[in-house]
Scaffold this motif. Structure first.
Motif, short mmCIF file in Angstrom:
data_model
loop_
_atom_site.label_atom_id
_atom_site.label_comp_id
_atom_site.label_asym_id
_atom_site.label_seq_id
_atom_site.Cartn_x
_atom_site.Cartn_y
_atom_site.Cartn_z
N LEU A 1 0.81 -1.22 0.00
CA LEU A 1 0.00 0.00 0.00
C LEU A 1 0.84 1.27 0.00
O LEU A 1 0.28 2.37 0.04
N LEU A 2 2.16 1.15 -0.06
CA LEU A 2 3.03 2.31 0.15
C LEU A 2 2.77 3.44 -0.85
O LEU A 2 2.90 4.62 -0.49
N VAL A 3 2.45 3.12 -2.11
CA VAL A 3 2.27 4.18 -3.10
C VAL A 3 0.87 4.20 -3.70
O VAL A 3 0.62 4.88 -4.69
N VAL A 4 -0.07 3.46 -3.11
CA VAL A 4 -1.43 3.44 -3.63
C VAL A 4 -2.03 4.85 -3.65
O VAL A 4 -2.74 5.23 -4.59
N LYS A 5 -1.72 5.66 -2.64
CA LYS A 5 -2.25 7.02 -2.58
C LYS A 5 -1.74 7.90 -3.72
O LYS A 5 -2.37 8.90 -4.07
N ASP A 6 -0.60 7.54 -4.32
CA ASP A 6 -0.10 8.32 -5.44
C ASP A 6 -0.88 8.04 -6.72
O ASP A 6 -0.87 8.85 -7.64
#
Length: 409
Positions: free
Chosen positions: A103-108
């Protein structure tokens, strides 16, 4: 209006094998992204990512190796998600487990979509699993430094946290205080209708030519893998004394011989081999039965037959097997460690002993085997605890769905 929920889990369906069909039954669309070992569920598109980059894993500092594997997974998930978004996927909610970096870059990619994190455990610099057992604690500062660095992806995930979901109060308490106001405590749930005292209650050990029914002196121990994190060394060291106190006791041990947590024994091999070698002729192996991993229905038969089930764990994630044993009405002797004390109150719905005191464990087991009837009330209360607090259909699943609706709104 159909809403879409995207699940991201390296071993899908993982904790979501009940939540996914519940969402689908009410009309929500479910899409999943998982790793190579993921298993499809009916009517659920599953898109697998490959965590290994085409050129292989690049070299890095040993301290950064754990972080690098999580970054590789984050990139692989993003590369899997990007074409799905181009093809029209518009999730209203993302649900996933941050423990592997997925989930580390899902928000990007989805900056405006809420993400629900499955928060099982946050590494503790003190008071958790590392350093709990002095037998396996290294005095060198490097172990503490490695633990500090392993926390980095977890803390990064918490920084982007929309909402978190922890299965038990103690596991929730491992989250730093400044994030706990965005956390719900809801267990994955136990199907107490299927996992119940009623049902097949005869255990066949074909290789040993033995058959057990309720009332036999059977002691059970279950772990995904037999290792010190789950108190396997304490349990094994208890057996010679138990065998002297109860010459008719039979012990059934369920679990693999790999390592799920912690490390392999010094010199390699399995912890089963290491403990058998340590105990030598003090242990009567004819009365100790290692059956390896077993299917779930067989596990439940064992819980219905056992005179006493032993569950030990360091301060770490609570095993489903404990709650399933209690749901089957098993009498449990557990370790007096925080995860177990979330569920068992000594003398009310089970019994507790010190994690390290194998003599006390043997003596308490022997007392139960010698006179089981006074403990029948503990069995009933164990079952009642799971029905009231962890029942899948009446407690946990409705709470999970209510949380999903609140986040999508």
């Amino acid at each position: 209006m159909t809403r879409t929920v995207l699940f991201v889990h390296q071993n899908f369906p993982g904790q979501y094998r009940h939540l996914v069909p519940a969402l689908q039954r009410r009309g929500d669309r479910v899409v999943a992204i998982g790793g190579p070992t993921s298993r499809p569920l009916p009517d659920t598109p599953l898109h697998r990512y490959d965590p290994l980059p085409p050129g292989g894993v690049p070299p890095c500092h040993p301290w950064a190796a754990d972080f690098q594997t999580k970054v590789l997974r984050a990139e692989a998930v993003a590369c899997c998600l990007e074409p799905l978004l181009r093809a029209g996927l518009r999730p209203d909610l993302v649900i996933g487990h941050p423990g592997w970096g997925e989930l580390l870059v899902v928000k990007d990619l989805l900056p405006d979509v809420p993400v629900l994190h499955q928060v099982e455990f946050v590494y503790q610099l003190q008071g958790g699993d590392v350093g709990f057992d002095p037998e396996f604690t290294e005095a060198d500062w490097r172990q503490r430094a490695l633990l500090r660095l392993r926390r980095a992806p977890q803390l990064l995930a918490l920084q982007d946290l929309d909402w978190g979901l922890a299965p038990t109060p103690w596991q929730a308490s491992t989250v730093p205080a400044e994030y706990r106001h965005r956390l719900s405590v809801i267990h994955e749930g136990i199907d107490t209708t299927a996992i119940a005292p009623e049902g097949p209650a005869r255990l066949q050990l074909q290789r040993a030519g033995l058959s057990f029914v309720p009332g036999d002196e059977v002691v059970s121990f279950v772990a995904r893998n037999l290792e010190p994190y789950r108190g396997f060394h304490t349990f094994m060291r208890m057996l010679p004394l138990l065998q002297r106190l109860r010459p008719r006791a039979q012990v059934v041990i369920v679990g693999g011989e790999g390592v799920s947590y912690g490390a392999a024994p010094p010199g390699g091999g399995s912890w089963k081999e290491a403990m058998l070698q340590e105990l030598g002729n003090d242990l009567d192996r004819r009365r100790v039965h290692f059956v390896g991993p077993v299917p779930h229905p067989v596990l439940h038969e064992l819980f219905r037959v056992t005179a006493c089930h032993v569950y030990l764990t360091v301060p770490f994630v609570l095993s489903w097997s404990l709650l399933e044993a209690m749901s089957c009405g098993a009498l449990v002797i557990g370790s007096a460690t925080a995860p177990v004390q979330d569920v068992i109150v000594d003398g009310r719905n089970g019994l507790l002993v010190d994690f390290f005191d194998h003599r006390a464990l043997a003596q308490r087991l022997a007392a139960v085997l010698a006179d089981p009837s006074p403990h029948n009330g503990l069995r009933r209360e164990a079952r009642q605890t799971v029905v009231e607090r962890f029942d899948l259909a009446r407690v946990c699943l409705p709470q999970q769905l209510e949380l999903v609706d609140r986040l999508m709104a």
